[in-house]
Design an enzyme around this catalytic site. Structure first.
Site, PDB file in Angstrom:
ATOM      1  N   ASN A  97      -7.760  -7.048  -7.344  1.00 27.89           N
ATOM      2  CA  ASN A  97      -6.506  -6.312  -7.426  1.00 27.89           C
ATOM      3  C   ASN A  97      -6.097  -6.035  -5.981  1.00 27.89           C
ATOM      4  O   ASN A  97      -6.623  -5.112  -5.351  1.00 27.89           O
ATOM      5  CB  ASN A  97      -6.660  -4.996  -8.192  1.00 27.89           C
ATOM      6  CG  ASN A  97      -5.324  -4.271  -8.321  1.00 27.89           C
ATOM      7  OD1 ASN A  97      -4.343  -4.623  -7.646  1.00 27.89           O
ATOM      8  ND2 ASN A  97      -5.278  -3.250  -9.164  1.00 27.89           N
ATOM      9  N   HIS A 155      -3.579  -6.584 -12.068  1.00 25.50           N
ATOM     10  CA  HIS A 155      -2.862  -5.355 -11.754  1.00 25.50           C
ATOM     11  C   HIS A 155      -2.952  -4.419 -12.949  1.00 25.50           C
ATOM     12  O   HIS A 155      -2.846  -4.870 -14.098  1.00 25.50           O
ATOM     13  CB  HIS A 155      -1.391  -5.631 -11.446  1.00 25.50           C
ATOM     14  CG  HIS A 155      -1.204  -6.593 -10.320  1.00 25.50           C
ATOM     15  ND1 HIS A 155      -1.374  -6.221  -9.010  1.00 25.50           N
ATOM     16  CD2 HIS A 155      -0.914  -7.915 -10.309  1.00 25.50           C
ATOM     17  CE1 HIS A 155      -1.177  -7.273  -8.231  1.00 25.50           C
ATOM     18  NE2 HIS A 155      -0.903  -8.323  -8.996  1.00 25.50           N
ATOM     19  N   LEU A 156      -3.116  -3.145 -12.661  1.00 24.52           N
ATOM     20  CA  LEU A 156      -3.132  -2.150 -13.738  1.00 24.52           C
ATOM     21  C   LEU A 156      -1.756  -2.027 -14.379  1.00 24.52           C
ATOM     22  O   LEU A 156      -1.609  -2.019 -15.601  1.00 24.52           O
ATOM     23  CB  LEU A 156      -3.547  -0.790 -13.172  1.00 24.52           C
ATOM     24  CG  LEU A 156      -4.984  -0.717 -12.649  1.00 24.52           C
ATOM     25  CD1 LEU A 156      -5.093   0.292 -11.536  1.00 24.52           C
ATOM     26  CD2 LEU A 156      -5.932  -0.401 -13.774  1.00 24.52           C
ATOM     27  N   SER A 157      -0.738  -1.909 -13.538  1.00 24.41           N
ATOM     28  CA  SER A 157       0.627  -1.744 -14.035  1.00 24.41           C
ATOM     29  C   SER A 157       1.274  -3.110 -14.248  1.00 24.41           C
ATOM     30  O   SER A 157       0.782  -4.128 -13.738  1.00 24.41           O
ATOM     31  CB  SER A 157       1.448  -0.919 -13.036  1.00 24.41           C
ATOM     32  OG  SER A 157       1.590  -1.616 -11.813  1.00 24.41           O
ATOM     33  N   TYR A 169      -0.682   4.504 -13.162  1.00 23.00           N
ATOM     34  CA  TYR A 169      -1.981   3.834 -12.995  1.00 23.00           C
ATOM     35  C   TYR A 169      -3.061   4.342 -13.946  1.00 23.00           C
ATOM     36  O   TYR A 169      -4.175   3.816 -13.947  1.00 23.00           O
ATOM     37  CB  TYR A 169      -2.448   3.962 -11.537  1.00 23.00           C
ATOM     38  CG  TYR A 169      -1.485   3.287 -10.577  1.00 23.00           C
ATOM     39  CD1 TYR A 169      -1.386   1.901 -10.535  1.00 23.00           C
ATOM     40  CD2 TYR A 169      -0.643   4.037  -9.745  1.00 23.00           C
ATOM     41  CE1 TYR A 169      -0.484   1.274  -9.689  1.00 23.00           C
ATOM     42  CE2 TYR A 169       0.255   3.421  -8.887  1.00 23.00           C
ATOM     43  CZ  TYR A 169       0.330   2.040  -8.863  1.00 23.00           C
ATOM     44  OH  TYR A 169       1.229   1.416  -8.030  1.00 23.00           O
ATOM     45  N   ASP A 188      -4.511 -16.184   2.677  1.00 21.68           N
ATOM     46  CA  ASP A 188      -5.176 -17.255   3.420  1.00 21.68           C
ATOM     47  C   ASP A 188      -6.699 -17.143   3.319  1.00 21.68           C
ATOM     48  O   ASP A 188      -7.388 -18.158   3.169  1.00 21.68           O
ATOM     49  CB  ASP A 188      -4.761 -17.212   4.900  1.00 21.68           C
ATOM     50  CG  ASP A 188      -3.336 -17.692   5.130  1.00 21.68           C
ATOM     51  OD1 ASP A 188      -2.735 -18.263   4.192  1.00 21.68           O
ATOM     52  OD2 ASP A 188      -2.824 -17.504   6.253  1.00 21.68           O
ATOM     53  N   ARG A 225       7.892  -5.466  -5.934  1.00 21.30           N
ATOM     54  CA  ARG A 225       6.573  -5.702  -6.536  1.00 21.30           C
ATOM     55  C   ARG A 225       6.542  -6.996  -7.343  1.00 21.30           C
ATOM     56  O   ARG A 225       5.506  -7.383  -7.881  1.00 21.30           O
ATOM     57  CB  ARG A 225       6.175  -4.535  -7.449  1.00 21.30           C
ATOM     58  CG  ARG A 225       5.943  -3.242  -6.703  1.00 21.30           C
ATOM     59  CD  ARG A 225       5.411  -2.157  -7.638  1.00 21.30           C
ATOM     60  NE  ARG A 225       5.706  -0.855  -7.089  1.00 21.30           N
ATOM     61  CZ  ARG A 225       4.945  -0.218  -6.181  1.00 21.30           C
ATOM     62  NH1 ARG A 225       3.831  -0.760  -5.755  1.00 21.30           N
ATOM     63  NH2 ARG A 225       5.312   0.959  -5.719  1.00 21.30           N
TER      64      ARG A 225
HETATM   65  C1  DHK Z   1      -1.515  -1.417  -7.523  1.00 21.49           C
HETATM   66  C2  DHK Z   1      -0.847  -0.972  -6.449  1.00 21.49           C
HETATM   67  O1  DHK Z   1      -1.413  -0.125  -5.596  1.00 21.49           O
HETATM   68  C3  DHK Z   1       0.550  -1.354  -6.190  1.00 21.49           C
HETATM   69  O2  DHK Z   1       0.856  -1.386  -4.808  1.00 21.49           O
HETATM   70  C4  DHK Z   1       0.908  -2.674  -6.841  1.00 21.49           C
HETATM   71  C5  DHK Z   1      -0.993  -2.473  -8.416  1.00 21.49           C
HETATM   72  C6  DHK Z   1       0.495  -2.679  -8.291  1.00 21.49           C
HETATM   73  C7  DHK Z   1      -1.487  -2.270  -9.841  1.00 21.49           C
HETATM   74  O3  DHK Z   1      -0.691  -2.152 -10.760  1.00 21.49           O
HETATM   75  O4  DHK Z   1      -2.705  -2.277 -10.040  1.00 21.49           O
HETATM   76  O5  DHK Z   1       2.284  -2.895  -6.712  1.00 21.49           O
END
Ligand code: DHK
Length: 148
Positions: A77, A103-105, A26, A90, A114
Site C-alpha cells: 500500500n 488501498h483501504l479506500s 480508513y 522504479d 488520487r
Molecule cells: C492511503 C493513503 O494514505 C492515501 O494517500 C491514498 C490510501 C489512499 C488507501 O486508501 O489505503 O490516496
C-alpha cells in the site's frame, strides 16, 4: 516460491496511524491488527511475511532493494506515494518480482489526484476500497500468482 523466500509487505506514509487517522475513510483497524492478520494468513499457507512501514520514500526504496533477493513477491500500500513517486515505482519494477497494489479506500471514488497511480503500471493488479480486506485479498492474489 523457494523455502527461503518470503513475501515483502510494505506500508507507505501515515499508515502507522491507522485506527486513529480519518476513521471515516480508513476505518478503525490498526496497522498492527492488519499485519497480524496477514502474518496468520500467510503462516497457514506455510509462508513468511516481512513487514515494513515507513513515512519516508527513500526508506521504502532502501528496503525494497535490500529485501528483493530474499522475497518472492511484494504486497504494497504505497499510500500517498501512490500518486507521486516515480522512485518507488522504479524500485519495485527493478526487482522484477510480482507486485500487488492495495488501498483501504476506493481511490477512484475520491479526489481526482488520487485517481492516478505511478505503481499500477508495474503491478500485477490493484485492489482498492475494501478496508483491511483489500490487504487480505491482495495477499490471496499474490499467493495464487506464486502458486502457493
Ligand atoms: C492511503 C493513503 O494514505 C492515501 O494517500 C491514498 C490510501 C489512499 C488507501 O486508501 O489505503 O490516496
Amino acid at each position: 516460491m523457494s523455502e527461503t523466500s518470503s513475501i515483502l509487505v510494505l506500508h507507505g506514509p501515515n499508515l502507522n496511524t491507522l485506527g486513529a487517522r480519518e476513521p471515516g475513510i480508513y476505518g478503525s483497524v490498526t496497522l498492527d491488527a492488519i499485519n497480524g492478520e496477514l502474518t496468520a494468513l500467510a503462516a497457514k499457507r506455510g509462508v513468511e511475511v516481512e513487514l515494513f512501514q515507513s513515512n519516508h520514500e527513500g526508506s521504502l526504496v532502501d528496503r525494497i532493494q535490500d529485501a528483493a533477493p530474499r522475497s518472492a513477491g511484494i504486497l504494497i500500500n504505497p499510500a500517498g506515494l501512490t500518486h507521486t513517486s516515480v522512485s518507488l515505482r522504479d524500485a519495485l519494477a527493478a526487482t522484477e518480482l510480482p507486485v500487488v497494489e492495495v488501498h483501504l479506500s476506493n481511490v477512484f471514488a475520491r479526489e481526482t489526484f488520487r485517481q492516478h497511480s505511478y505503481v499500477s503500471g508495474i503491478a500485477r493488479g490493484v485492489i482498492s476500497g475494501f478496508g483491511p480486506t483489500s490487504y487480505r485479498l491482495g495477499l490471496e492474489a499474490l499467493l495464487e500468482i506464486l502458486s502457493v
